[in-house]
Design a protein around this motif. Structure first.
Motif, short mmCIF file in Angstrom:
data_model
loop_
_atom_site.label_atom_id
_atom_site.label_comp_id
_atom_site.label_asym_id
_atom_site.label_seq_id
_atom_site.Cartn_x
_atom_site.Cartn_y
_atom_site.Cartn_z
N ARG A 152 0.82 -1.21 0.00
CA ARG A 152 0.00 0.00 0.00
C ARG A 152 0.85 1.27 0.00
NH1 ARG A 152 0.39 -1.39 5.16
NH2 ARG A 152 0.80 0.26 6.67
N ASN A 153 2.16 1.14 0.31
CA ASN A 153 3.04 2.29 0.32
C ASN A 153 3.65 2.59 -1.05
OD1 ASN A 153 2.76 2.57 3.18
ND2 ASN A 153 4.22 0.91 3.45
N PHE A 154 3.43 1.70 -2.03
CA PHE A 154 3.98 1.94 -3.35
C PHE A 154 3.25 3.11 -4.00
CE2 PHE A 154 5.07 -2.87 -3.69
CZ PHE A 154 6.13 -2.69 -2.81
N ALA A 155 3.98 3.91 -4.74
CA ALA A 155 3.41 5.12 -5.33
C ALA A 155 2.46 4.82 -6.49
CB ALA A 155 4.54 6.04 -5.82
N ASP A 156 2.62 3.67 -7.14
CA ASP A 156 1.77 3.32 -8.29
C ASP A 156 1.55 1.82 -8.25
OD1 ASP A 156 0.86 2.56 -10.88
OD2 ASP A 156 1.71 4.38 -11.75
N TYR A 157 0.35 1.39 -7.84
CA TYR A 157 0.07 -0.04 -7.67
C TYR A 157 0.18 -0.81 -8.98
CZ TYR A 157 -1.93 1.54 -3.20
OH TYR A 157 -2.12 2.10 -1.97
N ARG A 158 -0.36 -0.29 -10.04
CA ARG A 158 -0.34 -1.01 -11.31
C ARG A 158 1.07 -1.15 -11.87
NH1 ARG A 158 -5.51 1.06 -11.17
NH2 ARG A 158 -7.12 -0.43 -11.86
N LYS A 159 1.86 -0.10 -11.72
CA LYS A 159 3.25 -0.18 -12.18
C LYS A 159 4.03 -1.18 -11.35
CE LYS A 159 7.10 2.76 -13.58
NZ LYS A 159 7.63 4.16 -13.68
N ALA A 160 3.77 -1.21 -10.04
CA ALA A 160 4.44 -2.18 -9.17
C ALA A 160 4.06 -3.60 -9.56
CB ALA A 160 4.08 -1.91 -7.72
N LEU A 161 2.79 -3.85 -9.83
CA LEU A 161 2.36 -5.18 -10.23
C LEU A 161 3.00 -5.61 -11.55
CD1 LEU A 161 -1.42 -5.06 -9.24
CD2 LEU A 161 0.33 -6.54 -8.23
N ALA A 162 3.14 -4.67 -12.47
CA ALA A 162 3.79 -4.99 -13.74
C ALA A 162 5.25 -5.38 -13.51
CB ALA A 162 3.71 -3.80 -14.69
N GLU A 163 5.92 -4.69 -12.61
CA GLU A 163 7.31 -5.03 -12.28
C GLU A 163 7.41 -6.39 -11.61
OE1 GLU A 163 10.93 -3.23 -12.26
OE2 GLU A 163 9.68 -3.66 -14.00
N LEU A 164 6.49 -6.67 -10.71
CA LEU A 164 6.51 -7.96 -10.02
C LEU A 164 6.22 -9.10 -11.00
CD1 LEU A 164 4.68 -6.93 -6.73
CD2 LEU A 164 7.13 -7.21 -7.13
N PHE A 165 5.31 -8.87 -11.91
CA PHE A 165 5.02 -9.87 -12.95
C PHE A 165 6.26 -10.10 -13.81
CE2 PHE A 165 3.28 -11.50 -16.92
CZ PHE A 165 2.27 -12.36 -16.50
N ARG A 166 6.97 -9.02 -14.13
CA ARG A 166 8.17 -9.12 -14.98
C ARG A 166 9.26 -9.96 -14.33
NH1 ARG A 166 13.04 -6.88 -15.30
NH2 ARG A 166 12.70 -5.49 -13.53
N VAL A 167 9.53 -9.74 -13.05
CA VAL A 167 10.67 -10.43 -12.42
C VAL A 167 10.33 -11.85 -11.98
CG1 VAL A 167 11.67 -8.24 -11.66
CG2 VAL A 167 10.23 -9.55 -10.07
N LEU A 168 9.06 -12.25 -12.06
CA LEU A 168 8.68 -13.62 -11.75
C LEU A 168 8.90 -14.53 -12.96
CD1 LEU A 168 5.41 -13.31 -9.65
CD2 LEU A 168 7.45 -14.60 -8.99
N SER A 169 9.36 -15.74 -12.68
CA SER A 169 9.50 -16.74 -13.74
C SER A 169 8.13 -17.29 -14.10
CB SER A 169 10.41 -17.87 -13.25
OG SER A 169 9.84 -18.50 -12.11
N PRO A 170 7.98 -17.90 -15.28
CA PRO A 170 6.70 -18.54 -15.62
C PRO A 170 6.33 -19.57 -14.56
CG PRO A 170 8.09 -18.36 -17.56
CD PRO A 170 8.95 -17.94 -16.40
N GLY A 171 5.07 -19.52 -14.11
CA GLY A 171 4.63 -20.39 -13.03
C GLY A 171 4.97 -19.87 -11.65
N GLY A 172 5.60 -18.70 -11.59
CA GLY A 172 6.00 -18.11 -10.31
C GLY A 172 4.80 -17.57 -9.54
N ARG A 173 5.04 -17.28 -8.27
CA ARG A 173 3.95 -16.88 -7.38
C ARG A 173 4.25 -15.56 -6.68
NH1 ARG A 173 0.85 -20.99 -3.51
NH2 ARG A 173 -0.15 -21.29 -5.53
#
Length: 234
Positions: A128-149
């Motif tokens: 909740r402290n991140f300045a942009d939730y959608r941008k943060a989610l895109a970054e988290l999706f990017r650094v996760l491997s396929p099948g990652g959690r």
């Protein structure tokens, strides 16, 4: 006038840097120890797929990263945060416990990791402290491997009903006073209930994660005081 994302990031970094020395004590006191149960549940969910590389983002003083390493000793665990005083405490705790966890400074909106670098990412009470939730989610999706959690443990807005009413009084009045008194920073503990009230409700966060590409489920903890969202990358 609402603060810009850059202003929010600067304010939050400064605030958490200032309260770092009392942060762990206040987490235990103000949640009556429940935060430890919530973190253990997040760890269980993060480790279900036996990840080999784990990122704990917004790691703070390292509680969740150290729990992950203690439970999955064979995994490589990295803790990242943008408040250096928090990281100093996390490194000291890791040394004291003899747990080899790497702690480094990083911005959630521009992570210094390649695509698919981690099999699991956790965020405990920091999303909740991140300045942009959608941008943060895109970054988290990017650094996760396929099948990652991805596992996000967070405070949703207070629940309704009689319990929610009592909790709201505690959360909005008692907690800011006690937190400010013990930490010496009343602003930081006024920010906590304000940020929680402004955070998306569980269904809205689930939808946001799905928009980012995750398959999502969530659990409410302690009558809805906390919520843990699990997002799996295809």
């Amino acid at each position: 006038m609402a603060a810009s994302p850059e202003e929010k990031a600067r304010r939050v970094r400064r605030m958490f840097s200032e309260i770092a020395p009392r942060y762990d004590l206040l987490n235990r006191l103000l949640s009556f120890g429940a935060d430890l149960r919530w973190r253990r549940r997040a760890v269980e969910l993060a480790l279900e797929k036996a990840p080999r590389r784990i990122l704990d983002l917004a790691t703070g003083t390292g509680d969740l990263a150290l729990l992950l390493k203690a439970r999955a000793g064979e995994a490589e665990v990295v803790g990242a945060d943008f408040a250096p005083p928090m990281l100093e405490i996390a490194r000291r705790k890791a040394r004291d416990l003899g747990l080899p966890v790497t702690f480094l400074e990083a911005d959630a909106l521009a992570l210094p990791f390649p695509e698919g670098a981690f099999d699991a990412v956790t965020v405990a009470f920091g999303f909740r402290n991140f300045a942009d939730y959608r941008k943060a989610l895109a970054e988290l999706f990017r650094v996760l491997s396929p099948g990652g959690r991805l596992v996000i443990l967070e405070f949703p807005p207070p629940p309704g009903g009689a319990f929610g009413l009592v909790y709201r009084v505690y959360f909005q009045r008692v907690l800011p006073f006690l937190g400010g008194l013990i930490s010496g920073n009343f602003g930081a503990y006024r920010y906590l209930p304000e940020s929680v009230e402004a955070f998306p409700r569980p269904e809205a966060l689930k939808a946001m994660m799905e928009e980012a590409g995750f398959s999502v489920r969530y659990e409410l903890l302690t009558f809805g005081v906390a919520a843990v969202h699990v997002g799996d990358k295809p």
